[in-house]
Design a protein around this motif. Structure first.
Motif: not given
Length: 338
Positions: A205-215, A140-151, A283-288
Motif C-alpha cells: 500500500i505504502v509503496y504504490r501510494l509513494w510511487k504515484s507521489r500521492t503520499k 465506473d463500478f468503483k466510483g473512480i472518476e478523475d485522472e489523479s484517482a485513476k493514477e 505526513f501524508d500517510l500514517i500506518v498504525i
C-alpha cells in the motif's frame, strides 16, 4: 471434431484462450489459467488434520499484475453455457471481482455487476470484451472518476525480482485500500488475522501510494521496538536511505518514510512530545500497526498523535479490533474495508 467429446482443457485451448487473446488480453501479464488461490481450509478432528478442497479458477483476468478484474469458469460442451456461473460467482465473491464469465465453448454468459440494467447476457466468443473495456467499467463500478484517482489505482505493485507475489487476500486488502483512498477516504481499517502478512500488505500500500507521489511522507507506527526493527529489515527494506527510525527523541526531517513507536513520540511532559517537532501537515500517510492496543482509546496519548496529524490519511491494521464501552476501532477508523 465433435465438440461435445472434448475435455474441459481442450475447450480452453481450442476456444477460450484464442477468444480472449483476440480481444487483446496479453498472455504474459493479463490472464492466468488454472489459478489455485486457496490451499483449502484446514479441518481438525481430534488430533487429525486435513486440507479441504483447493479452489481453482480456470482463468483470472488482470488489468495489470495483481489487479484482477474478472474470472472465467469453463465447462465441457455437454453442459449449458451458464453451468459454471454459480461456481464462478462464489469465486468472484472471494476474490472481489465484478466481472464473471461462464462458458461451454459455444459462447459466454457474462455476469456484469457494473450493469444494473442488464446484469447477465450471452455474448459470442468473438465479442469478448477487451482489457480497456472491462477496466473502464471497473473504474465506473468503483466510483473512480478523475485522472489523479485513476493514477492511484493503476500504480504498479512492487516486485523484487523473486517469485514472491501477494496472496489473494493481501491483494484484496491492498486494492480495496487504494480504491478507497482514490475516492477520498482518509480513515481506513484493515482487519487481518495474525500470520496473514499485515506488514507486507501495508508495504505494498505504502509503496504504490509513494510511487504515484500521492503520499510523499509516511509514518509507520507500532508499539514495540521489535516490530519496528522487523519492519525496517524486512518488508520495508526497499526504502533504505529514504527511511529512518525515530529514536532517542531526535528528529531529522529530510526523510520520506519514518518508523516509530508510540512511546518514542509521546511523554508525560510537553517537551517529550517529540511528534510536535513535525508540523501537523508533515505526513501524508500514517500506518498504525496493531491499532487496537492504544490508538482506539479516545483519551490515550497515542490518539493524541493521530489527532495532531488529522489531515493525513490514516490506515489502522489489527487482527483483533476492539469494541467496548471505552475503546472503539470502528468509531475512529470506520467499519473495516477488509
Amino acid at each position: 471434431m465433435n465438440k461435445k467429446l472434448l475435455s474441459e482443457r481442450d475447450i480452453c485451448t481450442k476456444y477460450i484462450t484464442p477468444s480472449i487473446e483476440d480481444a487483446g488480453w496479453d498472455r504474459h501479464s493479463q490472464y492466468r489459467e488454472e489459478v489455485n488461490f486457496t490451499d483449502g481450509k484446514i479441518q481438525v478432528r481430534g488430533k487429525l488434520t486435513a486440507r479441504g478442497k483447493r479452489k481453482r479458477a480456470d482463468y483470472i483476468l488482470y488489468y495489470k499484475p495483481n489487479i484482477p478484474i474478472g474470472i472465467i469458469e469453463v465447462k465441457e460442451n455437454n453442459h449449458s453455457v451458464g453451468a459454471g456461473m454459480q461456481q464462478a460467482l462464489n469465486y468472484a465473491e472471494i476474490l472481489n471481482l465484478p466481472f464473471v464469465f461462464s462458458t461451454n465453448g459455444d459462447r459466454f454468459l457474462f455476469h456484469d455487476k457494473s450493469n444494473v440494467n442488464q446484469i447477465e447476457k450471452e455474448i459470442e466468443l468473438s465479442d469478448f470484451p477487451s482489457p480497456e473495456e472491462l477496466w473502464s467499467k471497473y473504474l465506473d463500478f468503483k466510483g473512480i472518476e478523475d485522472e489523479s484517482a485513476k493514477e492511484i489505482v493503476e500504480q504498479d505493485y512492487f516486485f523484487d525480482g523473486s517469485s514472491r507475489t501477494p496472496r489473494y487476500y493481501q491483494q484484496n486488502a491492498v486494492n480495496l485500500t487504494l480504491e478507497a483512498i482514490a475516492r477520498g477516504q482518509n480513515r481506513i481499517l484493515l482487519v487481518m488475522a495474525t500470520g496473514t502478512g499485515k506488514t507486507y500488505t501495508s508495504f505494498q500500500i505504502v509503496y504504490r501510494l509513494w510511487k504515484s507521489r500521492t503520499k510523499k511522507r509516511i509514518l509507520f507506527l507500532a508499539d514495540r521496538n521489535a516490530l519496528i526493527d522487523q519492519t525496517r529489515r524486512g518488508d520495508f527494506k526497499f526504502f533504505k536511505d529514504k527511511m529512518t527510525t525515530v529514536q532517542k527523541r531526535q528528529v531529522d526531517k529530510s526523510y520520506e518514510v519514518y518508523l516509530a513507536i508510540y512511546q518514542g513520540l509521546t511523554g508525560n511532559e510537553e517537551e517529550k512530545n517529540i511528534f510536535k517537532q513535525f508540523s501537523p501537515d508533515f505526513f501524508d500517510l500514517i500506518v498504525i500497526d496493531e491499532c487496537h492496543r492504544g490508538s482506539a482509546k479516545e483519551d490515550s496519548a497515542w490518539r493524541e498523535v493521530l489527532n495532531y496529524f488529522k489531515n493525513a490519511t490514516q490506515i489502522g491494521l489489527t487482527a483483533t479490533p476492539k469494541e467496548d464501552e471505552t475503546t472503539s476501532n470502528s468509531e475512529y477508523f470506520g467499519e473495516p474495508i477488509y
